[in-house]
Design an enzyme around this catalytic site. Sequence first.
Site: not given
Ligand SMILES: Cc1ncc(COP(=O)(O)O)c(C=O)c1O
Length: 338
Positions: A79, A182, A218
């Site tokens: 990612r 991210k 989200e």
């Molecule tokens: C915007 C956003 N969505 C979803 C997630 C959840 O992702 P993960 O399960 O990989 O931590 C995160 C955190 O990392 C995030 O910042």
Amino acid sequence: MKVDWKNIGFGYYPTDYNVRCYHKNGKWGEIEVSSSAYFNIHMAATSLHYGQEAFEGLKAFMGKDNKIRIFRWQENAKRLNLSANGIKMSSVPHELFHEMIFRVVKLNKDYVPLYGTGASLYIRPLLIGTGAEVGVKPANEYLFLVFVIPVGPYFKEGFKPVNIMICRDHDRAAPLGTGNIKVGGNYAASLISLEKAHNTGYSTVLYLDAKEKKYIDECGPANFFGIKGNTYITPDSLSILPSITNKSLQELAIDLGMKVERRLIPVEELSEFDEVGACGTAAVISPIGKIVDVDKNITYTFCKDGKPGPISAKLYKKLIAIQLGEETDKFGWMDVVE
Ligand SMILES: Cc1ncc(COP(=O)(O)O)c(C=O)c1O
């Protein structure tokens, strides 16, 4: 070291070392170990002006057998490179990512919270443009840095439902923007709405699709899921971050004999779910008790007995048990730090 692991919360906490590597003249250099929380940066670095910045978040856990394990780091490595490609930064080779996160965890092993405390070691990889540019273009130099912090159990009072509000007056990302990677800009764009939610007594916001405001996107910095009968349903959208926790919960749901649907979820469908939750590395699952649509004066209520729904609870316990080495890791998600 005496740390009250149960009460440390989720915030910056100094540890002994971080690791760094610079990309210059088209190649990555040697890994440097530092005990400083600071670095020098050129005032015209692209990360400061044009947002060339991406990060990751993953965790290491002290297992029942006193071995330290890192959860699905390969997914974070992938990612990070999707993020790097999305904003034209140099990508980080898989082996370099691996070497740096394992090295920084080993160097700070005294900060890995003890088994049974509910706390863990949060790993924060950061990739930034350090090269100086004043025109809008990608930097020619990058820094990849990884630091760690011990973090307490996300829910100090235990695994309890939270209340959230639907947000219509802000978007964290544009429909064809950077919501699926991210990068810092998405989080900057979320700050006003998050503060508004906190100030009005909600733990976070539920973002809708930026184009039509019809579908669920989200849940603050976490993915959304709903349970309807024997089906786990999660939004399909180009502007949400592909959560590694969500991916894992989907695999666990299938393993438990459930169906998984990834599709558009109209807001009104909230009235049909048995359970809803937010998921991410920080909390695994935050069960949602109430979703308030302030503009339309509608409240969707779940967890009427004040407790998380049974399927959310089951998925949560399973994932935590794998992370803590209490249950066989049949998916091969955990990697021991030797
Ligand atoms: C915007 C956003 N969505 C979803 C997630 C959840 O992702 P993960 O399960 O990989 O931590 C995160 C955190 O990392 C995030 O910042």
